[in-house]
Write a protein that holds these residues in place. Structure first.
Motif, PDB file in Angstrom:
ATOM      1  N   GLY A  66      -4.764   5.531  -9.844  1.00 41.03           N
ATOM      2  CA  GLY A  66      -4.074   5.667  -9.245  1.00 41.03           C
ATOM      3  C   GLY A  66      -4.594   4.931  -7.694  1.00 41.03           C
ATOM      4  O   GLY A  66      -3.762   4.417  -6.925  1.00 41.03           O
ATOM      5  N   LYS A  67      -5.476   3.886  -7.948  1.00 47.42           N
ATOM      6  CA  LYS A  67      -5.877   3.740  -6.972  1.00 47.42           C
ATOM      7  C   LYS A  67      -5.556   2.139  -6.452  1.00 47.42           C
ATOM      8  O   LYS A  67      -5.271   0.947  -7.731  1.00 47.42           O
ATOM      9  N   ARG A  68      -4.965   1.470  -5.710  1.00 48.31           N
ATOM     10  CA  ARG A  68      -4.479   0.163  -5.196  1.00 48.31           C
ATOM     11  C   ARG A  68      -5.103  -0.633  -4.434  1.00 48.31           C
ATOM     12  O   ARG A  68      -5.531   0.055  -3.242  1.00 48.31           O
ATOM     13  N   GLU A  87      -3.358  -2.920  -9.752  1.00 47.01           N
ATOM     14  CA  GLU A  87      -3.604  -1.272  -9.459  1.00 47.01           C
ATOM     15  C   GLU A  87      -5.136  -1.136 -11.027  1.00 47.01           C
ATOM     16  O   GLU A  87      -5.605  -1.468 -12.026  1.00 47.01           O
ATOM     17  N   HIS A  88      -6.092  -0.228 -10.138  1.00 48.18           N
ATOM     18  CA  HIS A  88      -6.969   0.045 -10.540  1.00 48.18           C
ATOM     19  C   HIS A  88      -7.091   1.577 -11.326  1.00 48.18           C
ATOM     20  O   HIS A  88      -5.470   2.217 -11.330  1.00 48.18           O
ATOM     21  N   THR A  89      -8.110   2.012 -11.952  1.00 48.01           N
ATOM     22  CA  THR A  89      -8.015   3.360 -12.410  1.00 48.01           C
ATOM     23  C   THR A  89      -7.411   4.643 -11.176  1.00 48.01           C
ATOM     24  O   THR A  89      -7.992   4.926  -9.965  1.00 48.01           O
ATOM     25  N   ALA A 125      -6.989  -7.392 -11.787  1.00 49.95           N
ATOM     26  CA  ALA A 125      -7.606  -6.319 -12.131  1.00 49.95           C
ATOM     27  C   ALA A 125      -8.161  -5.332 -12.649  1.00 49.95           C
ATOM     28  O   ALA A 125      -9.316  -4.707 -11.883  1.00 49.95           O
ATOM     29  N   THR A 165       6.401  -2.802  -4.956  1.00 45.34           N
ATOM     30  CA  THR A 165       5.686  -3.824  -6.459  1.00 45.34           C
ATOM     31  C   THR A 165       5.712  -5.456  -5.650  1.00 45.34           C
ATOM     32  O   THR A 165       4.414  -6.080  -7.043  1.00 45.34           O
ATOM     33  N   ASN A 173       0.638  -0.700  -0.042  1.00 45.19           N
ATOM     34  CA  ASN A 173       0.316   0.308   0.100  1.00 45.19           C
ATOM     35  C   ASN A 173       1.018   0.959   0.205  1.00 45.19           C
ATOM     36  O   ASN A 173       0.446   1.943  -0.563  1.00 45.19           O
ATOM     37  N   GLU A 192     -12.074  -4.782 -10.852  1.00 45.73           N
ATOM     38  CA  GLU A 192     -12.650  -3.189 -10.674  1.00 45.73           C
ATOM     39  C   GLU A 192     -13.757  -2.678 -10.896  1.00 45.73           C
ATOM     40  O   GLU A 192     -14.958  -2.574 -10.334  1.00 45.73           O
ATOM     41  N   TRP A 230       0.984  -8.995  -4.583  1.00 46.10           N
ATOM     42  CA  TRP A 230       1.021  -7.658  -5.609  1.00 46.10           C
ATOM     43  C   TRP A 230       0.512  -6.809  -5.639  1.00 46.10           C
ATOM     44  O   TRP A 230      -1.107  -7.635  -4.947  1.00 46.10           O
ATOM     45  N   PRO A 231       0.434  -5.779  -6.364  1.00 50.23           N
ATOM     46  CA  PRO A 231      -0.746  -5.007  -5.869  1.00 50.23           C
ATOM     47  C   PRO A 231      -1.607  -5.532  -7.086  1.00 50.23           C
ATOM     48  O   PRO A 231      -0.998  -5.396  -8.068  1.00 50.23           O
TER      49      PRO A 231
END
Length: 417
Positions: free
Chosen positions: A152-154, A148-150, A183, A112, A108, A187, A145-146
């Motif tokens: 910058g939402k992680r 990654e949503h649109t 992801a 990575t 968070n 999302e 792992w992250p």
């Protein structure tokens, strides 16, 4: 002909695993479109990964969610589980030592990847209850792992293996390959859930279902029979003038908790908060609606009494309130301007409930009920009859009863035949 159960298990050498692995990715991108819930997708993903030769024994998804009560949610799948487990986390969890020492904190905050060999933990890793618990479950390697949503939402996805030696490089390469697709899929579901949560939070569960089903046209609606409750806090203007802003907000929230939770617990629907008041209905499609409303009032009065004890201990004045209750048909639907709508109820029955709430100031009784309501509830003998009162806007005087919470409302019975 061999049945599937009689067929030999595939091996990495027979060429079926690469095809199955591509099939996992194709399924995730194309075939999940009709699955509404991300926890079901995670369960099937785990099963498909195993069938494709990826030794995943545990997987989790961690989401920050837009919810008035919960900070986040974890969805967990373990090998052999037919359903995912969902845990919700309170606000403040992000400040606990458990979180601050976890791989979730690392991801968070820009990490990575967090990869951990559970078979050979370092001295520092031995201090992590997560790693110790995973090792106790027989797991050998963990990776986070992250997601990654649109904008910058992680969020976070984790996988763990129970294979001796953990994951091989080819396993991790494939898991990394499916993360972008996961992801995207997650999302969509998260935003669908967010829309539903947003509507439930601001307009209530039933109205939100109507809106999501397409009731978004101005003037659209239905006529429903309902017991109507309107509540108002007394002397709020004076309190808001004298008290600091934060104290006023705290007071209102505590008051609304005391009133709202019993209403919702007994099947009522709060349609709106109006400054220091609220409007709720108990649809008569439930044969126990009237009894449920009375029980909600009893519990709300008890909750307000506890709140007032706390207020007195802090040197504050006790809270007063007025409640008006009536029953009748109401128009339930969209009302407003072309661009700004309110999903609410209107009609003469609502107006009478409102007038009864105002009448509590004159009668010095906190809860007033119309004769129509007490006859529906069958509780006239346990209520105090105050007589007939002229009500502004209503031609005939209304028979009014004061609420007495000492005796339970009789159980409503439907006549046979």
């Amino acid at each position: 002909m061999q049945t599937p159960s009689e067929a030999p298990s595939p091996s990495p050498e027979d060429g079926s695993f690469p095809a199955r692995r591509q099939g996992v990715l194709d399924w995730l991108i194309i075939e999940t479109r009709n699955e509404r819930f991300i926890d079901n997708i995670l369960v099937e993903l785990g099963e498909r990964l195993q069938a494709a030769g990826i030794p995943v024994a545990r997987a989790t998804l961690h989401f920050r969610i837009n919810h008035p009560q919960w900070l986040g949610a974890r969805i967990l799948w373990r090998k052999g589980l037919a359903e995912g487990e969902i845990d919700l986390y309170d606000y403040g969890t992000q400040n606990t030592a458990l979180y601050l020492n976890s791989p979730l904190y690392v991801i968070n905050n820009g990490g990575t990847e967090v990869r951990t060999n559970l078979e050979d933990l370092t001295e520092e890793q031995e201090q992590s209850s997560l790693y110790v618990d995973l090792r106790a479950e027989g797991l050998t390697e963990y990776i986070a792992w992250p997601l990654e949503h649109t904008l910058g939402k992680r969020h976070i996805v984790t996988f763990a293996s129970d294979r001796k030696g953990g994951f091989e490089d080819e396993h991790l390469a494939f898991l990394a390959k499916i993360v972008p697709a996961l992801a995207l899929v997650s999302e969509i579901r998260l935003k669908n859930r967010f829309v539903r949560t947003l509507l439930e939070t601001y307009v209530g569960p039933h109205a939100s279902e109507q809106i999501l089903a397409g009731a978004t046209t101005r003037g659209s609606g239905v006529t429903v029979g309902a017991a109507i409750l309107i509540c108002d806090l007394r002397n709020f203007t004076k309190l808001s003038d004298l008290w600091p802003r934060d104290d006023v907000i705290e007071l209102l929230n505590a008051y609304f908790d005391a009133m709202s939770e019993p209403i919702e617990r007994h099947g009522g629907e709060i349609l709106k908060f109006m400054g220091d008041g609220l409007l709720a209905i108990f649809p008569l499609s439930n044969p126990d609606a009237a009894e449920n409303l009375l029980q909600a009032i009893r519990e709300a009065e008890a909750a307000i009494a506890v709140l007032n004890q706390d207020n007195l201990s802090k040197g504050r004045e006790p809270l007063g309130y007025g409640i008006g209750v009536h029953v009748g048909d109401v128009m339930y639907g969209n009302i407003g301007s072309r661009r700004r709508l309110d999903f609410t109820v209107i009609g003469p029955a609502v107006n009478i409930a409102s007038r009864l709430e105002s009448l509590t100031k004159e009668t010095k009784r906190p809860v007033l009920l119309s004769r129509a309501f007490v006859e529906l509830a069958g509780c006239a003998s346990s209520m105090e009859h105050l007589g007939a009162y002229p009500v502004r806007g209503i031609g005939e005087p209304i028979e009014v009863f004061a609420f007495s919470g000492n005796e339970p409302a009789p159980k409503l019975r439907l006549a046979a035949g």
